[in-house]
Design a protein around this motif. Structure first.
Motif, PDB file in Angstrom:
ATOM      1  N   LYS A   1      -8.584  -3.867  -6.791  1.00 42.35           N
ATOM      2  CA  LYS A   1      -9.448  -4.588  -5.858  1.00 42.35           C
ATOM      3  C   LYS A   1      -8.901  -4.455  -4.437  1.00 42.35           C
ATOM      4  O   LYS A   1      -7.736  -4.729  -4.175  1.00 42.35           O
ATOM      5  CB  LYS A   1      -9.525  -6.068  -6.241  1.00 42.35           C
ATOM      6  N   GLY A   2      -9.757  -4.010  -3.528  1.00 44.59           N
ATOM      7  CA  GLY A   2      -9.336  -3.820  -2.147  1.00 44.59           C
ATOM      8  C   GLY A   2      -8.722  -2.465  -1.859  1.00 44.59           C
ATOM      9  O   GLY A   2      -8.365  -2.185  -0.711  1.00 44.59           O
ATOM     10  N   TRP A   3      -8.594  -1.599  -2.880  1.00 48.51           N
ATOM     11  CA  TRP A   3      -8.043  -0.260  -2.690  1.00 48.51           C
ATOM     12  C   TRP A   3      -9.159   0.704  -2.277  1.00 48.51           C
ATOM     13  O   TRP A   3     -10.345   0.377  -2.331  1.00 48.51           O
ATOM     14  CB  TRP A   3      -7.386   0.234  -3.977  1.00 48.51           C
ATOM     15  N   ASN A   4      -8.759   1.892  -1.873  1.00 48.42           N
ATOM     16  CA  ASN A   4      -9.709   2.920  -1.431  1.00 48.42           C
ATOM     17  C   ASN A   4      -9.508   4.207  -2.221  1.00 48.42           C
ATOM     18  O   ASN A   4      -8.381   4.544  -2.602  1.00 48.42           O
ATOM     19  CB  ASN A   4      -9.518   3.220   0.063  1.00 48.42           C
ATOM     20  N   GLU A   5     -10.624   4.917  -2.416  1.00 52.25           N
ATOM     21  CA  GLU A   5     -10.569   6.264  -2.980  1.00 52.25           C
ATOM     22  C   GLU A   5     -11.586   7.124  -2.258  1.00 52.25           C
ATOM     23  O   GLU A   5     -12.696   6.662  -1.953  1.00 52.25           O
ATOM     24  CB  GLU A   5     -10.860   6.258  -4.482  1.00 52.25           C
TER      25      GLU A   5
ATOM     26  N   ILE B   1      -4.612   4.272   7.697  1.00 52.20           N
ATOM     27  CA  ILE B   1      -4.482   5.476   6.879  1.00 52.20           C
ATOM     28  C   ILE B   1      -5.867   6.081   6.680  1.00 52.20           C
ATOM     29  O   ILE B   1      -6.830   5.390   6.359  1.00 52.20           O
ATOM     30  CB  ILE B   1      -3.795   5.166   5.533  1.00 52.20           C
ATOM     31  N   VAL B   2      -5.979   7.380   6.917  1.00 51.25           N
ATOM     32  CA  VAL B   2      -7.257   8.094   6.793  1.00 51.25           C
ATOM     33  C   VAL B   2      -7.052   9.308   5.889  1.00 51.25           C
ATOM     34  O   VAL B   2      -6.094  10.065   6.059  1.00 51.25           O
ATOM     35  CB  VAL B   2      -7.765   8.559   8.175  1.00 51.25           C
ATOM     36  N   GLN B   3      -7.957   9.467   4.929  1.00 51.50           N
ATOM     37  CA  GLN B   3      -7.892  10.626   4.050  1.00 51.50           C
ATOM     38  C   GLN B   3      -8.681  11.778   4.666  1.00 51.50           C
ATOM     39  O   GLN B   3      -9.852  11.625   5.031  1.00 51.50           O
ATOM     40  CB  GLN B   3      -8.457  10.286   2.673  1.00 51.50           C
TER      41      GLN B   3
END
Length: 513
Positions: free
Chosen positions: A408-412, A457-459
């Motif tokens: 929860k609250g993470w990014n992919e 942080i940017v992918q």
């Protein structure tokens, strides 16, 4: 509370200059992501790349540097670093010398930090799980990674002191601990990074800077005045040449850890090694009986300048039966709950993270084993139609995340590649098509994933490689991350490779990592 006027908040916009052209404007092409002080590269017009960069633009605009954890006397600015992350389940296969890592470590990538995670580097049999850990495959992977990052060793300067032993007249190669082999890839004649490079409380009054004042981070763990210098040794391991790195090495190994089949290794650009501190490793076993290491996580915690990082490499519970995803959710929650890094900082008032989510930036990589909640025939049809969107709607990790039951609250990042599991041996064909029975058949799935947590942080890319070495395909991601740097140090941070063009994100076929 009103912040001290000496503190300034910076966003990635202070570092990254975004071309304002829109992707849809064919006369101007796709936008590029550019970093200060770097040469110009043109971008390609691949639709996938355009969409990826367009998404990056909107993400960058909302990024603000998270500066609340550390409060040092001097003003802190933010700099951008590039991090390459890759995960690969190698299916218990041992690498051979000469194995190409081009689908795992691209030769044209020039990141500042490489975080490389593996699963099943040894077969997950009772001998490897319950008896003695086999470090030989890990040593071979380290040798191949070193060759890929630093090039071939200079044979004229190698020290020819092999560790060959004889027993009963037969020649065999001594099985060395992974720690011993790792020393050959470190800087400064095998010296280790000190866990904490802060000045002690007794000497702190002589230092005017913050925790990273000490430039000599790469010394032994002991706080004594004597530094441990170990003679570089040329090891031979079952036909592999494990040579000491030369003074010309570009990347230094700062961390490597194996837990049965899970293996993680972290390499840092040589110029940045002196700014690494508070390096710690923690392991959580979640396998047999709930605690053995055939499944679980290895976490690496470290600081770079004034910013904390945590890299988590995992292999979660397997199985594609209904409800197996709940066991994977449990693996994640138990890892977050029970992983605790030892307190190593010598400054009592220094806030160094001890839990995973206390870090500024967290990247989680590995074989997470989440499957697709469809039958094999339904999945196969969507694959044949290249209907990724509908297929991804049934991805278990997506479903569990949206329900708030895990990460929860993470990014992919957006997935634009085919499922990475399960392939037939040395083939581009999914194993289910050649399975002799339904019991052995596996429904294709996106098992191998990379997620992140934290601001700033940017992918830049999220792709898979096409190596046929394993029944899994490797997955790679590139990030740009903000790092807090003392003003008087920022001028010393060199960034020769901080412009990112679209051709660095995907090659012309969009297949290589």
């Amino acid at each position: 509370m009103k912040k001290d006027s000496r503190w300034r908040k910076f966003s990635l916009w202070n570092i990254i200059r975004i071309n304002d052209n829109h992707v849809g404007n064919s006369s101007k092409g796709t936008p590029s992501v550019e970093f200060r002080g770097s040469p110009h590269f043109s971008t390609s017009s691949s639709p996938a790349v355009g969409k990826s960069i367009s998404e990056t633009d909107s993400q960058v605009a909302s990024m603000v540097f998270n500066d609340h954890l550390y409060r040092a006397p001097s003003t802190i600015t933010s700099e951008a670093i590039r991090i390459f992350v890759a995960t690969w389940n190698v299916g218990g296969n041992t690498p051979h010398e000469g194995l190409s890592l081009s689908d795992f470590l691209p030769a044209d990538d020039h990141s500042d930090i490489y975080v490389l995670g593996f699963q099943e580097i040894v077969p997950l049999n009772a001998g490897n799980v319950l008896v003695i850990e086999d470090n030989e495959p890990a040593a071979k992977w380290l040798s191949l990674i070193n060759q890929a990052l630093n090039g071939a060793a200079d044979t004229e300067t190698d020290i020819e002191s092999n560790t060959e032993c004889t027993s009963g007249g037969a020649l065999f190669f001594q099985k060395l601990p992974l720690q011993a082999v790792s020393k050959t890839f470190r800087t400064e004649q095998g010296r280790r990074l000190r866990a904490c490079n802060c000045p002690s409380e007794e000497t702190r009054k002589y230092y005017r800077e913050s925790c990273f004042s000490c430039q000599h981070a790469h010394i032994n763990d002991s706080d004594s005045e004597e530094e441990e210098e170990e003679e570089a040794v040329h090891y031979s391991i079952s036909g592999f040449s494990v040579r000491p790195t030369s003074s010309k090495q570009k990347y230094c190994l700062i961390a490597s850890k194996q837990m049965v089949g899970i293996f993680v290794t972290v390499w840092v650009r040589r110029e940045l090694v002196q700014y690494i501190g508070h390096l710690r490793v923690a392991c959580i076993g979640r396998g047999i009986m709930g605690y053995l290491g055939n499944k679980g996580c290895i976490s690496v915690s470290m600081s770079l300048h004034q910013t904390s990082f945590c890299f988590v490499c995992s292999h979660l519970a397997s199985g594609e039966k209904g409800g197996d995803e709940l066991r994977r959710n449990s693996d994640v929650s138990e890892t977050l709950k029970h992983t605790q890094f030892r307190k190593v900082c010598r400054r009592a008032r220094r806030r160094i993270p001890v839990k995973i989510l206390e870090h500024d930036h967290v990247i989680w990589l590995g074989d997470l084993n989440y499957r697709i909640s469809l039958s094999y025939s339904e999945t196969k049809k969507l694959l044949e139609d290249n209907n990724w969107d509908e297929l991804f709607e049934k991805d278990q990790l997506k479903i569990e995340r949206e329900a708030g039951r895990v990460f929860k609250g993470w990014n992919e990042g957006k997935i634009y590649f085919a499922p990475t599991y399960k392939y037939s041996n040395n083939s581009d064909t999914y194993a289910g098509e050649s399975a002799t029975s339904k019991k052995k058949r596996r429904t294709p799935a996106w098992c191998d994933r990379i997620l992140w947590n934290g601001d700033g942080i940017v992918q830049l890319s999220y792709i898979r490689g096409e190596s046929k070495f394993s029944d899994h395909r490797p997955v790679c991601a590139v990030f740009v991350v903000e790092v807090g740097v003392n003003d008087d140090r920022s001028k010393n941070l060199t960034a020769p490779n901080m412009r990112v063009g679209a051709e660095e994100i995907l090659n012309s076929r969009g297949a290589s990592c």
